[in-house]
Design a protein around this motif. Structure first.
Motif, PDB file in Angstrom:
ATOM      1  N   PRO A   1      -6.648  36.251  38.222  1.00  0.00           N
ATOM      2  CA  PRO A   1      -7.528  37.125  37.440  1.00  0.00           C
ATOM      3  C   PRO A   1      -8.255  36.367  36.346  1.00  0.00           C
ATOM      4  O   PRO A   1      -7.977  35.193  36.075  1.00  0.00           O
ATOM      5  N   ASP A   2      -9.227  37.057  35.728  1.00  0.00           N
ATOM      6  CA  ASP A   2      -9.976  36.461  34.627  1.00  0.00           C
ATOM      7  C   ASP A   2      -9.039  36.075  33.485  1.00  0.00           C
ATOM      8  O   ASP A   2      -7.952  36.621  33.337  1.00  0.00           O
ATOM      9  N   GLY A   3      -9.522  35.155  32.657  1.00  0.00           N
ATOM     10  CA  GLY A   3      -8.711  34.667  31.552  1.00  0.00           C
ATOM     11  C   GLY A   3      -8.073  33.336  31.908  1.00  0.00           C
ATOM     12  O   GLY A   3      -8.376  32.736  32.946  1.00  0.00           O
ATOM     13  N   PRO A   4      -7.171  32.858  31.054  1.00  0.00           N
ATOM     14  CA  PRO A   4      -6.463  31.621  31.385  1.00  0.00           C
ATOM     15  C   PRO A   4      -5.798  31.754  32.750  1.00  0.00           C
ATOM     16  O   PRO A   4      -5.169  32.779  33.043  1.00  0.00           O
ATOM     17  N   PRO A   5      -5.935  30.759  33.634  1.00  0.00           N
ATOM     18  CA  PRO A   5      -5.456  30.915  35.018  1.00  0.00           C
ATOM     19  C   PRO A   5      -3.951  31.116  35.104  1.00  0.00           C
ATOM     20  O   PRO A   5      -3.171  30.320  34.595  1.00  0.00           O
TER      21      PRO A   5
ATOM     22  N   HIS B   1      -1.994  22.373  44.194  1.00  0.00           N
ATOM     23  CA  HIS B   1      -2.437  23.769  44.057  1.00  0.00           C
ATOM     24  C   HIS B   1      -2.902  24.042  42.631  1.00  0.00           C
ATOM     25  O   HIS B   1      -3.920  24.714  42.397  1.00  0.00           O
ATOM     26  N   VAL B   2      -2.128  23.534  41.668  1.00  0.00           N
ATOM     27  CA  VAL B   2      -2.477  23.741  40.260  1.00  0.00           C
ATOM     28  C   VAL B   2      -3.835  23.126  39.957  1.00  0.00           C
ATOM     29  O   VAL B   2      -4.695  23.743  39.307  1.00  0.00           O
ATOM     30  N   GLU B   3      -4.054  21.896  40.440  1.00  0.00           N
ATOM     31  CA  GLU B   3      -5.323  21.229  40.176  1.00  0.00           C
ATOM     32  C   GLU B   3      -6.489  21.959  40.844  1.00  0.00           C
ATOM     33  O   GLU B   3      -7.578  22.057  40.278  1.00  0.00           O
ATOM     34  N   LEU B   4      -6.262  22.475  42.044  1.00  0.00           N
ATOM     35  CA  LEU B   4      -7.323  23.229  42.708  1.00  0.00           C
ATOM     36  C   LEU B   4      -7.680  24.491  41.938  1.00  0.00           C
ATOM     37  O   LEU B   4      -8.858  24.829  41.781  1.00  0.00           O
ATOM     38  N   ILE B   5      -6.682  25.198  41.469  1.00  0.00           N
ATOM     39  CA  ILE B   5      -6.945  26.429  40.719  1.00  0.00           C
ATOM     40  C   ILE B   5      -7.674  26.111  39.425  1.00  0.00           C
ATOM     41  O   ILE B   5      -8.649  26.783  39.049  1.00  0.00           O
ATOM     42  N   ARG B   6      -7.239  25.069  38.728  1.00  0.00           N
ATOM     43  CA  ARG B   6      -7.900  24.699  37.475  1.00  0.00           C
ATOM     44  C   ARG B   6      -9.326  24.227  37.727  1.00  0.00           C
ATOM     45  O   ARG B   6     -10.256  24.601  37.004  1.00  0.00           O
ATOM     46  N   THR B   7      -9.513  23.415  38.764  1.00  0.00           N
ATOM     47  CA  THR B   7     -10.851  22.928  39.081  1.00  0.00           C
ATOM     48  C   THR B   7     -11.754  24.077  39.523  1.00  0.00           C
ATOM     49  O   THR B   7     -12.916  24.161  39.107  1.00  0.00           O
ATOM     50  N   GLY B   8     -11.213  24.959  40.359  1.00  0.00           N
ATOM     51  CA  GLY B   8     -11.996  26.111  40.786  1.00  0.00           C
ATOM     52  C   GLY B   8     -12.427  26.989  39.634  1.00  0.00           C
ATOM     53  O   GLY B   8     -13.574  27.444  39.570  1.00  0.00           O
ATOM     54  N   ARG B   9     -11.516  27.205  38.695  1.00  0.00           N
ATOM     55  CA  ARG B   9     -11.871  28.014  37.529  1.00  0.00           C
ATOM     56  C   ARG B   9     -12.969  27.334  36.715  1.00  0.00           C
ATOM     57  O   ARG B   9     -13.916  27.985  36.252  1.00  0.00           O
ATOM     58  N   ALA B  10     -12.869  26.006  36.549  1.00  0.00           N
ATOM     59  CA  ALA B  10     -13.889  25.285  35.784  1.00  0.00           C
ATOM     60  C   ALA B  10     -15.257  25.356  36.451  1.00  0.00           C
ATOM     61  O   ALA B  10     -16.291  25.336  35.778  1.00  0.00           O
ATOM     62  N   LEU B  11     -15.265  25.455  37.799  1.00  0.00           N
ATOM     63  CA  LEU B  11     -16.521  25.519  38.546  1.00  0.00           C
ATOM     64  C   LEU B  11     -16.979  26.941  38.815  1.00  0.00           C
ATOM     65  O   LEU B  11     -17.962  27.163  39.525  1.00  0.00           O
TER      66      LEU B  11
ATOM     67  N   GLU C   1       0.092  26.148  35.162  1.00  0.00           N
ATOM     68  CA  GLU C   1       0.733  24.862  34.890  1.00  0.00           C
ATOM     69  C   GLU C   1       2.255  24.957  34.926  1.00  0.00           C
ATOM     70  O   GLU C   1       2.932  23.947  35.138  1.00  0.00           O
ATOM     71  N   GLN C   2       2.797  26.152  34.718  1.00  0.00           N
ATOM     72  CA  GLN C   2       4.245  26.333  34.716  1.00  0.00           C
ATOM     73  C   GLN C   2       4.789  26.753  36.082  1.00  0.00           C
ATOM     74  O   GLN C   2       5.988  26.987  36.226  1.00  0.00           O
ATOM     75  N   ALA C   3       3.923  26.837  37.068  1.00  0.00           N
ATOM     76  CA  ALA C   3       4.317  27.433  38.343  1.00  0.00           C
ATOM     77  C   ALA C   3       4.769  26.415  39.389  1.00  0.00           C
ATOM     78  O   ALA C   3       5.219  26.811  40.465  1.00  0.00           O
ATOM     79  N   VAL C   4       4.641  25.131  39.113  1.00  0.00           N
ATOM     80  CA  VAL C   4       5.004  24.130  40.115  1.00  0.00           C
ATOM     81  C   VAL C   4       6.477  24.290  40.494  1.00  0.00           C
ATOM     82  O   VAL C   4       7.359  24.401  39.638  1.00  0.00           O
ATOM     83  N   GLY C   5       6.732  24.328  41.779  1.00  0.00           N
ATOM     84  CA  GLY C   5       8.096  24.479  42.283  1.00  0.00           C
ATOM     85  C   GLY C   5       8.507  25.916  42.540  1.00  0.00           C
ATOM     86  O   GLY C   5       9.479  26.159  43.264  1.00  0.00           O
TER      87      GLY C   5
END
Length: 500
Positions: free
Chosen positions: A486-490, A468-478, A437-441
């Motif tokens: 890596p494993d853990g909070p994305p 990109h952030v939403e894809l990573i979060r959605t992918g982790r949820a799925l 979430e802090q990586a945008v930009g």
């Protein structure tokens, strides 16, 4: 049918030579016991560049003969054995064809190895998005008119790369693509890794070279019976500098190539021409019957030729079975887990679909077993509650609602295809990992790649966007497996900021 490289290895071993050369296991005598137990006599053929066995990087004997036979089988002017998989072929093609700073047009669903080749060549990518098959929830074919528009907007482009068949089995109109690219003064490369069998199996869609492509890379290990990591690069015509290509292959391939891998290519070509192609054709017919049987609203949506044609393709690879799982209300990863509980392993599990790959070791019996397992899993899915937040519709409703993972991928690819060139790089040092979430930009420091299928979401040097952030979060949820997260909070790796 001749197998020159295999025959040379067998002749050498039959002399019972005293091996005072590498590899150190000395034709199996010094191999670890478990390796010897499982591989047995095959270790005697794990040899090196000895007189009479030729040299992959300057072939003049049995390797040269085996490569010439592979070229004849594939309709190529020249073929090159690859011991680093199709990855080595894709990278070498780009190194041999691109100058630093050059722009290449790539289909957005190309494999990570194409992007690796761009990084090493110092090239940039203009992307063109494939169509989408929304019932199954997968990328479709690349339309020639989309490539033509991109080439008109970027007349400096001289190299175009597409994947056909795709991981899901959709074949693009390569003949029209080749005509468009050549008319614009370019060359067409096809990542045909998943179509290694098409030149051997009667009734298959036309292979890339027969459709007019200038070069194609095929992973014979996937569907033609050779050992994992073995592949072949085919070239036709004069649009590829073959002297430069040989130099590039020497750079990216081992100086100690595996003779087991190369000999397996020699044998696979013989096997597919004599028997394997016919067997795989029989398996493809059984899969087609299964496809037709699944077209009855039972929680699965099979990829058919008709659906592929509506999604920018011209045909499907009959050796693959891709099933959309949207009507079941479950993800393809949940289907994959249920299949594994029944000791059945799919090639690809993803949020919207599962994909199965046949080979010459399959037939009507193995396809029948798969059909029974699928019916068993379908009953299980129908009896279990629908997981919320999957972005898929509930049973009894229309397939995909356009939300979730698929919609985000489509948004990302649409943005990239309409935007500036992507310049992947291995530039500044990695500053560290931070919450996504802090990586945008920030600039990505390590590629983020759902694997399989190996199509990158983010490349090193690419600017991280909210999608990109939403894809990573959605992918982790799925529960999508993503290299680079890596494993853990994305979290994602980011590059150090440039100093002003």
């Amino acid at each position: 049918m001749p197998t020159p490289l295999w025959d040379a290895l067998v002749r050498h071993v039959s002399r019972r030579p005293a091996a005072w050369h590498v590899p150190g296991h000395k034709m199996g005598r010094g191999a670890p016991p478990d390796l010897l137990r499982w591989l047995g006599p095959g270790l005697r053929l794990d040899l090196t560049e000895l007189p009479g066995l030729d040299d992959l990087h300057q072939p003049e004997g049995p390797i040269a003969e085996a490569q010439a036979l592979a070229a004849r089988a594939a309709g190529a002017d020249e073929s090159f054995f690859l011991v680093g998989g199709s990855t080595a072929g894709n990278v070498a093609l780009l190194l041999a064809s691109c100058e630093p700073g050059e722009t290449v047009l790539v289909a957005r669903n190309v494999h990570r190895s194409v992007m690796s080749g761009l990084i090493l060549a110092g090239a940039s990518a203009i992307t063109v998005a494939p169509d989408w098959e929304d019932e199954v929830g997968i990328p479709g074919g690349v339309r020639p008119e989309a490539v033509e528009r991109a080439l008109q907007a970027h007349p400096e482009v001289r190299t175009v790369i597409v994947t056909s068949p795709t991981y899901h089995g959709i074949c693009s109109d390569l003949a029209r693509l080749a005509e468009v690219v050549h008319r614009c003064g370019g060359r067409l490369f096809v990542d045909e890794a998943h179509g290694a069998h098409v030149c051997f199996v009667p009734g298959s869609p036309p292979c890339a070279l027969d459709s007019g492509a200038d070069a194609a890379v095929q992973s014979w290990h996937k569907t033609a019976g050779s050992l994992t990591q073995s592949a072949v690069l085919h070239v036709r015509g004069n649009r590829v500098d073959r002297a430069r290509l040989r130099q590039a292959l020497a750079l990216v391939q081992s100086s100690s190539p595996s003779y087991l891998l190369m000999a397996s290519l020699d044998l696979a070509r013989q096997w597919m021409l004599e028997e394997g192609g016919r067997r795989l054709q029989e398996a493809a017919r059984a899969l087609e019957e299964l496809r037709r049987g699944l077209e009855n609203g039972n929680g699965l949506v099979p990829l058919t030729k008709e659906r592929a044609c509506r999604a920018g393709g011209t045909d499907i690879d009959g050796a693959r079975l891709t099933l959309g799982v949207g009507p079941s209300g479950k993800t393809g990863l949940e289907w994959g887990a249920a299949l594994r509980r029944r000791n059945t392993w799919a090639e690809l599990e993803e949020p919207t679909a599962v994909t199965f790959v046949a080979g010459p070791g399959d037939d009507g019996v193995t396809v029948g077993k798969l059909a029974r397992v699928l019916e068993d899993v379908r009953r299980e899915m129908a009896d279990s509650p629908v997981r919320s937040g999957s972005g898929l519709s509930a049973p009894g409703h229309r397939p995909f609602s356009g939300t979730g993972w698929t919609a985000l991928l489509k948004e990302l690819w649409r943005q990239e295809s309409a935007g500036e060139a992507i310049r992947p790089c291995l530039g500044r040092a990695i500053a560290g990992r931070i919450p996504v979430e802090q990586a945008v930009g920030r600039r990505c420091g390590q590629a983020v790649i759902p694997y399989p299928p190996g199509i990158p979401l983010l490349l090193p040097g690419e600017r991280i966007q909210p999608v990109h952030v939403e894809l990573i979060r959605t992918g982790r949820a799925l529960n999508v497996r993503m290299q680079g997260v890596p494993d853990g909070p994305p979290t994602v790796a980011v590059m150090e900021e440039a100093r002003e």
